[in-house]
Design a protein around this motif. Structure first.
Motif, PDB file in Angstrom:
ATOM      1  N   GLN A  86     -12.063  -3.197   9.670  1.00  0.00           N
ATOM      2  CA  GLN A  86     -12.194  -1.765   9.909  1.00  0.00           C
ATOM      3  C   GLN A  86     -11.104  -0.998   9.169  1.00  0.00           C
ATOM      4  O   GLN A  86     -11.358   0.043   8.559  1.00  0.00           O
ATOM      5  N   ALA A  87      -9.863  -1.513   9.195  1.00  0.00           N
ATOM      6  CA  ALA A  87      -8.756  -0.835   8.514  1.00  0.00           C
ATOM      7  C   ALA A  87      -8.948  -0.825   7.005  1.00  0.00           C
ATOM      8  O   ALA A  87      -8.510   0.115   6.321  1.00  0.00           O
ATOM      9  N   SER A  88      -9.619  -1.854   6.480  1.00  0.00           N
ATOM     10  CA  SER A  88      -9.810  -1.933   5.026  1.00  0.00           C
ATOM     11  C   SER A  88     -10.737  -0.838   4.513  1.00  0.00           C
ATOM     12  O   SER A  88     -10.814  -0.605   3.302  1.00  0.00           O
ATOM     13  N   LYS A  89     -11.437  -0.167   5.415  1.00  0.00           N
ATOM     14  CA  LYS A  89     -12.350   0.900   5.009  1.00  0.00           C
ATOM     15  C   LYS A  89     -11.597   2.174   4.609  1.00  0.00           C
ATOM     16  O   LYS A  89     -12.188   3.100   4.060  1.00  0.00           O
ATOM     17  N   VAL A  90     -10.298   2.213   4.914  1.00  0.00           N
ATOM     18  CA  VAL A  90      -9.473   3.323   4.442  1.00  0.00           C
ATOM     19  C   VAL A  90      -9.209   3.095   2.958  1.00  0.00           C
ATOM     20  O   VAL A  90      -8.602   2.097   2.575  1.00  0.00           O
ATOM     21  N   ARG A  91      -9.668   4.011   2.132  1.00  0.00           N
ATOM     22  CA  ARG A  91      -9.499   3.870   0.682  1.00  0.00           C
ATOM     23  C   ARG A  91      -8.059   4.173   0.291  1.00  0.00           C
ATOM     24  O   ARG A  91      -7.531   5.236   0.631  1.00  0.00           O
ATOM     25  N   MET A  92      -7.457   3.242  -0.418  1.00  0.00           N
ATOM     26  CA  MET A  92      -6.069   3.406  -0.806  1.00  0.00           C
ATOM     27  C   MET A  92      -5.963   4.137  -2.136  1.00  0.00           C
ATOM     28  O   MET A  92      -6.747   3.884  -3.054  1.00  0.00           O
ATOM     29  N   PRO A  93      -5.012   5.063  -2.252  1.00  0.00           N
ATOM     30  CA  PRO A  93      -4.836   5.766  -3.528  1.00  0.00           C
ATOM     31  C   PRO A  93      -4.288   4.841  -4.586  1.00  0.00           C
ATOM     32  O   PRO A  93      -3.443   3.983  -4.307  1.00  0.00           O
ATOM     33  N   LYS A  94      -4.786   4.971  -5.791  1.00  0.00           N
ATOM     34  CA  LYS A  94      -4.283   4.184  -6.904  1.00  0.00           C
ATOM     35  C   LYS A  94      -3.215   4.972  -7.653  1.00  0.00           C
ATOM     36  O   LYS A  94      -3.388   6.162  -7.908  1.00  0.00           O
ATOM     37  N   LEU A  95      -2.135   4.291  -7.960  1.00  0.00           N
ATOM     38  CA  LEU A  95      -1.076   4.963  -8.715  1.00  0.00           C
ATOM     39  C   LEU A  95      -1.577   5.268 -10.119  1.00  0.00           C
ATOM     40  O   LEU A  95      -2.188   4.413 -10.762  1.00  0.00           O
ATOM     41  N   PRO A  96      -1.336   6.473 -10.610  1.00  0.00           N
ATOM     42  CA  PRO A  96      -1.775   6.820 -11.969  1.00  0.00           C
ATOM     43  C   PRO A  96      -1.141   5.890 -12.989  1.00  0.00           C
ATOM     44  O   PRO A  96       0.003   5.451 -12.823  1.00  0.00           O
ATOM     45  N   GLU A  97      -1.893   5.563 -14.041  1.00  0.00           N
ATOM     46  CA  GLU A  97      -1.361   4.684 -15.078  1.00  0.00           C
ATOM     47  C   GLU A  97      -0.273   5.387 -15.895  1.00  0.00           C
ATOM     48  O   GLU A  97       0.653   4.754 -16.382  1.00  0.00           O
ATOM     49  N   ASP A  98      -0.422   6.697 -16.052  1.00  0.00           N
ATOM     50  CA  ASP A  98       0.611   7.424 -16.777  1.00  0.00           C
ATOM     51  C   ASP A  98       1.618   7.994 -15.779  1.00  0.00           C
ATOM     52  O   ASP A  98       1.633   7.620 -14.613  1.00  0.00           O
ATOM     53  N   ARG A  99       2.432   8.907 -16.214  1.00  0.00           N
ATOM     54  CA  ARG A  99       3.498   9.461 -15.376  1.00  0.00           C
ATOM     55  C   ARG A  99       2.916  10.222 -14.188  1.00  0.00           C
ATOM     56  O   ARG A  99       1.984  11.014 -14.330  1.00  0.00           O
ATOM     57  N   LEU A 100       3.477   9.962 -13.006  1.00  0.00           N
ATOM     58  CA  LEU A 100       3.039  10.640 -11.795  1.00  0.00           C
ATOM     59  C   LEU A 100       3.463  12.102 -11.846  1.00  0.00           C
ATOM     60  O   LEU A 100       4.618  12.416 -12.150  1.00  0.00           O
ATOM     61  N   THR A 101       2.539  12.996 -11.575  1.00  0.00           N
ATOM     62  CA  THR A 101       2.834  14.427 -11.528  1.00  0.00           C
ATOM     63  C   THR A 101       2.642  14.929 -10.109  1.00  0.00           C
ATOM     64  O   THR A 101       2.078  14.232  -9.256  1.00  0.00           O
ATOM     65  N   ARG A 102       3.100  16.152  -9.865  1.00  0.00           N
ATOM     66  CA  ARG A 102       2.914  16.713  -8.530  1.00  0.00           C
ATOM     67  C   ARG A 102       1.431  16.818  -8.202  1.00  0.00           C
ATOM     68  O   ARG A 102       1.013  16.538  -7.068  1.00  0.00           O
ATOM     69  N   ALA A 103       0.634  17.207  -9.183  1.00  0.00           N
ATOM     70  CA  ALA A 103      -0.804  17.350  -8.947  1.00  0.00           C
ATOM     71  C   ALA A 103      -1.449  16.006  -8.609  1.00  0.00           C
ATOM     72  O   ALA A 103      -2.260  15.903  -7.678  1.00  0.00           O
ATOM     73  N   SER A 104      -1.095  14.947  -9.374  1.00  0.00           N
ATOM     74  CA  SER A 104      -1.694  13.642  -9.113  1.00  0.00           C
ATOM     75  C   SER A 104      -1.188  13.055  -7.800  1.00  0.00           C
ATOM     76  O   SER A 104      -1.926  12.373  -7.083  1.00  0.00           O
ATOM     77  N   LEU A 105       0.075  13.335  -7.459  1.00  0.00           N
ATOM     78  CA  LEU A 105       0.617  12.897  -6.177  1.00  0.00           C
ATOM     79  C   LEU A 105      -0.116  13.583  -5.029  1.00  0.00           C
ATOM     80  O   LEU A 105      -0.518  12.936  -4.047  1.00  0.00           O
ATOM     81  N   GLU A 106      -0.309  14.878  -5.151  1.00  0.00           N
ATOM     82  CA  GLU A 106      -1.004  15.637  -4.109  1.00  0.00           C
ATOM     83  C   GLU A 106      -2.446  15.147  -3.949  1.00  0.00           C
ATOM     84  O   GLU A 106      -2.940  15.003  -2.830  1.00  0.00           O
ATOM     85  N   THR A 107      -3.099  14.875  -5.067  1.00  0.00           N
ATOM     86  CA  THR A 107      -4.479  14.384  -5.025  1.00  0.00           C
ATOM     87  C   THR A 107      -4.553  13.028  -4.326  1.00  0.00           C
ATOM     88  O   THR A 107      -5.440  12.786  -3.494  1.00  0.00           O
ATOM     89  N   ALA A 108      -3.627  12.136  -4.666  1.00  0.00           N
ATOM     90  CA  ALA A 108      -3.623  10.801  -4.073  1.00  0.00           C
ATOM     91  C   ALA A 108      -3.348  10.859  -2.572  1.00  0.00           C
ATOM     92  O   ALA A 108      -4.025  10.200  -1.775  1.00  0.00           O
ATOM     93  N   LEU A 109      -2.357  11.641  -2.161  1.00  0.00           N
ATOM     94  CA  LEU A 109      -2.032  11.768  -0.742  1.00  0.00           C
ATOM     95  C   LEU A 109      -3.188  12.386   0.044  1.00  0.00           C
ATOM     96  O   LEU A 109      -3.515  11.942   1.149  1.00  0.00           O
ATOM     97  N   THR A 110      -3.823  13.397  -0.545  1.00  0.00           N
ATOM     98  CA  THR A 110      -4.939  14.057   0.133  1.00  0.00           C
ATOM     99  C   THR A 110      -6.130  13.123   0.277  1.00  0.00           C
ATOM    100  O   THR A 110      -6.770  13.065   1.342  1.00  0.00           O
ATOM    101  N   GLY A 111      -6.432  12.363  -0.770  1.00  0.00           N
ATOM    102  CA  GLY A 111      -7.533  11.414  -0.708  1.00  0.00           C
ATOM    103  C   GLY A 111      -7.307  10.350   0.349  1.00  0.00           C
ATOM    104  O   GLY A 111      -8.230   9.982   1.094  1.00  0.00           O
ATOM    105  N   GLY A 166       6.642   8.567  -5.840  1.00  0.00           N
ATOM    106  CA  GLY A 166       6.932   9.992  -5.841  1.00  0.00           C
ATOM    107  C   GLY A 166       8.416  10.272  -5.860  1.00  0.00           C
ATOM    108  O   GLY A 166       8.887  11.186  -6.553  1.00  0.00           O
ATOM    109  N   ARG A 167       9.176   9.463  -5.135  1.00  0.00           N
ATOM    110  CA  ARG A 167      10.630   9.637  -5.141  1.00  0.00           C
ATOM    111  C   ARG A 167      11.215   9.250  -6.500  1.00  0.00           C
ATOM    112  O   ARG A 167      12.089   9.958  -7.028  1.00  0.00           O
ATOM    113  N   THR A 168      10.737   8.148  -7.072  1.00  0.00           N
ATOM    114  CA  THR A 168      11.222   7.697  -8.379  1.00  0.00           C
ATOM    115  C   THR A 168      10.961   8.741  -9.460  1.00  0.00           C
ATOM    116  O   THR A 168      11.788   8.948 -10.363  1.00  0.00           O
ATOM    117  N   ALA A 169       9.809   9.425  -9.343  1.00  0.00           N
ATOM    118  CA  ALA A 169       9.441  10.449 -10.330  1.00  0.00           C
ATOM    119  C   ALA A 169      10.146  11.771 -10.077  1.00  0.00           C
ATOM    120  O   ALA A 169       9.964  12.727 -10.840  1.00  0.00           O
TER     121      ALA A 169
END
Length: 227
Positions: A86-111, A166-169
């Motif tokens: 049941q827990a595996s049904k939560v879709r995990m965000p994938k880290l962007p292959e390129d540099r993490l941006t605020r927009a991509s971080l926000e998208t991943a957290l929201t998803g 996100g902290r590293t970036a």
């Protein structure tokens, strides 16, 4: 409700730890037939609570008790596999292959927040959590421990790499990732799950989940966002 298996015991020669069936990735490690069995367990919990037997699972899933013991081991193994599935049904965000941006971080957290809320507010998760809470501290079952380990604790372990990235970036600022997760958990889940566990009939729909998630991430970034 009773989590103890009547008089059934697992044959030692066929019993196996749940991890053996689950593999490294819960979803990918299970066969389609094993997923059908675990879905049958979840449906039984929705319909009957946690007072079901392995024989009832075998009947509902049209398989033998011996097969259940071979795949999942004992009662706790079956429950652990069910909770993990049941827990595996939560879709995990994938880290962007390129540099993490605020927009991509926000998208991943929201998803992640949207997927998490969708799963935990569903009938299957509510049934699991109600069963776990009903025996908390009673010593009758390990279900509470299983749900805690494979629920909030597992979600923390799975989202931490994104928070650390996100902290590293330089996009997030926190001293302890555990504190950051607790804040994220509180903002996303809030009292929604508690109200449902206490019997509230109104489950948030897709639009409400999206709105809650977006607002939670905005507040989270307001607390920890940098740059």
């Amino acid at each position: 409700m009773n989590l103890i298996l009547h008089s059934e015991t697992a044959p030692k020669q066929t019993a196996a730890p749940a991890d053996a069936a689950l593999g490294a990735s819960v979803g990918e490690g299970l066969s389609e037939r094993q997923r059908e069995v675990l879905d049958a367990v979840l449906k039984l919990m929705v319909a009957e609570g946690d007072g079901f037997s392995v024989a009832a699972v075998a009947r509902a899933a049209s398989c033998s008790k011996e097969t259940l013991y071979k795949w999942f081991g004992d009662r706790d193994g079956l429950l652990t596999a069910t909770v993990r599935w049941q827990a595996s049904k939560v879709r995990m965000p994938k880290l962007p292959e390129d540099r993490l941006t605020r927009a991509s971080l926000e998208t991943a957290l929201t998803g992640f927040a949207q997927s998490w809320l969708t799963v935990i507010t569903g009938d299957l998760s509510i049934a699991l959590n109600r069963a776990a809470v009903s025996h908390a501290g009673s010593g009758k079952s390990r279900l509470g421990e299983i749900v805690l380990t494979n629920g909030p604790i597992a979600m923390k372990q799975r989202i931490e790499p994104l928070l650390e990235a996100g902290r590293t970036a330089g996009l997030l600022g926190f001293e302890d990732v555990a504190d950051a997760f607790r804040s994220f958990f509180g903002l996303v889940v809030a009292d929604t799950q508690i109200r449902l566990l206490l019997g509230e009939d109104s489950h948030p729909d897709h639009a409400e989940i999206n709105a809650i998630s977006a607002q939670a991430v905005t507040k989270f970034l307001g607390l920890y966002g940098r740059g």
